[in-house]
Design a protein around this motif. Structure first.
Motif, PDB file in Angstrom:
ATOM      1  N   ALA A 172      -3.949   0.940   7.802  1.00 33.83           N
ATOM      2  CA  ALA A 172      -3.043   0.430   6.775  1.00 33.83           C
ATOM      3  C   ALA A 172      -3.856  -0.345   5.752  1.00 33.83           C
ATOM      4  CB  ALA A 172      -1.972  -0.463   7.392  1.00 33.83           C
ATOM      5  N   GLU A 173      -3.566  -0.083   4.484  1.00 37.76           N
ATOM      6  CA  GLU A 173      -4.290  -0.724   3.386  1.00 37.76           C
ATOM      7  C   GLU A 173      -3.310  -1.482   2.504  1.00 37.76           C
ATOM      8  OE1 GLU A 173      -7.122   0.496  -0.406  1.00 37.76           O
ATOM      9  OE2 GLU A 173      -6.134   2.058   0.749  1.00 37.76           O
ATOM     10  N   PHE A 182      -0.017   3.480   4.617  1.00 40.91           N
ATOM     11  CA  PHE A 182      -0.388   3.648   6.023  1.00 40.91           C
ATOM     12  C   PHE A 182      -0.605   5.118   6.344  1.00 40.91           C
ATOM     13  CE2 PHE A 182       4.238   3.814   6.017  1.00 40.91           C
ATOM     14  CZ  PHE A 182       4.515   4.891   6.851  1.00 40.91           C
ATOM     15  N   ARG A 183      -1.483   5.338   7.301  1.00 41.64           N
ATOM     16  CA  ARG A 183      -1.778   6.671   7.837  1.00 41.64           C
ATOM     17  C   ARG A 183      -1.885   6.519   9.351  1.00 41.64           C
ATOM     18  NH1 ARG A 183      -4.160  10.481   4.587  1.00 41.64           N
ATOM     19  NH2 ARG A 183      -5.595  11.122   6.214  1.00 41.64           N
ATOM     20  N   ILE A 184      -1.148   7.348  10.079  1.00 43.39           N
ATOM     21  CA  ILE A 184      -1.178   7.287  11.532  1.00 43.39           C
ATOM     22  C   ILE A 184      -1.632   8.642  12.061  1.00 43.39           C
ATOM     23  CG2 ILE A 184       0.165   6.883  13.631  1.00 43.39           C
ATOM     24  CD1 ILE A 184       1.971   5.056  11.904  1.00 43.39           C
ATOM     25  N   ARG A 218       3.985   4.825   2.159  1.00 41.42           N
ATOM     26  CA  ARG A 218       3.854   3.464   1.656  1.00 41.42           C
ATOM     27  C   ARG A 218       5.100   2.687   2.076  1.00 41.42           C
ATOM     28  NH1 ARG A 218       3.416   6.599  -2.516  1.00 41.42           N
ATOM     29  NH2 ARG A 218       5.130   5.662  -3.674  1.00 41.42           N
ATOM     30  N   ALA A 219       4.897   1.404   2.337  1.00 40.00           N
ATOM     31  CA  ALA A 219       6.004   0.534   2.739  1.00 40.00           C
ATOM     32  C   ALA A 219       5.940  -0.749   1.928  1.00 40.00           C
ATOM     33  CB  ALA A 219       5.930   0.226   4.231  1.00 40.00           C
ATOM     34  N   ALA A 220       7.116  -1.237   1.529  1.00 39.81           N
ATOM     35  CA  ALA A 220       7.208  -2.493   0.791  1.00 39.81           C
ATOM     36  C   ALA A 220       8.006  -3.496   1.607  1.00 39.81           C
ATOM     37  CB  ALA A 220       7.879  -2.276  -0.562  1.00 39.81           C
TER      38      ALA A 220
END
Length: 161
Positions: free
Chosen positions: A118-119, A132-134, A145-147
C-alpha cells in the motif's frame, strides 16, 4: 519503498499491529508488517484461510473483501507513522474505493500468504488516499485506491458535550 525506514524495526508482529489499529481479534486481518517507510507499507497474512475469518459468508471468502485488507493496511501504516512521531493515529472512516480490479472470485482456497503493498498517495490532516495491491505467490489478486476521512481526536470544549 525507499531504503530508509521510518521505524527502527522492519518486521512488526501481530501484537504490535493490534496495538496500532482499532481492529481486534479475528478482525485484525494482518499477521505481520514486512517493511514500511514514510510513503508505503508491505504486509502479509495467512488469515484468509482461517475458518473463523469474520468476513467469511456461505462457507467462503470472496475477493471483494480484499478491499478491507487494503483499508486495514492503510490503518496499520497510519498507526506506525503516528507512533514514530510519538502519538496515535486518529480513527478513520473509509469513504471511497476507486479503480478496484479483482482478478479472482474467491481467496479462501489460496494456500500461501497474501501480501499487500500500500502506498500513500495523498495525505492531509483530515483525509488520506492510498493505492493498494494484494498478491498471492506473486500473482496479483486485487488492486485499487481507497480514501479515508480521519475523525477529529480533540476533546470537546469544557462545558460542551
Amino acid at each position: 519503498m525507499s531504503a530508509t525506514n521510518v521505524g527502527t524495526d522492519h518486521r512488526i508482529d501481530r501484537a504490535r499491529i493490534t496495538a496500532l489499529i482499532p481492529h481486534q481479534g479475528a478482525m485484525c486481518l494482518w499477521d505481520e508488517v514486512l517493511d514500511w517507510d514514510a510513503g508505503a507499507i508491505r504486509l502479509r497474512t495467512t488469515g484468509h484461510r482461517a475458518s473463523d475469518n469474520p468476513l467469511r459468508s456461505d462457507g467462503g471468502l470472496r475477493a471483494v473483501h480484499l478491499c478491507e485488507y487494503g483499508a486495514q493496511a492503510m490503518a496499520v501504516h497510519g498507526g506506525l507513522l503516528a507512533s514514530a512521531a510519538g502519538g496515535a493515529a486518529p480513527p478513520g472512516v473509509l469513504v471511497a474505493l476507486r479503480g478496484v480490479q479483482l482478478h479472482v472470485a474467491r481467496i479462501d482456497g489460496l494456500a500461501g500468504d497474501l501480501v499487500c503493498e500500500a502506498e500513500r498517495l495523498v495525505a492531509f490532516d483530515s483525509s488520506q488516499q492510498y493505492g493498494f495491491r494484494i498478491s498471492h505467490d506473486q500473482v496479483l489478486l486485487a488492486e485499487g485506491r481507497a480514501a479515508v476521512v480521519l475523525q477529529p481526536t480533540t476533546a470537546p470544549e469544557q462545558g460542551r458535550p
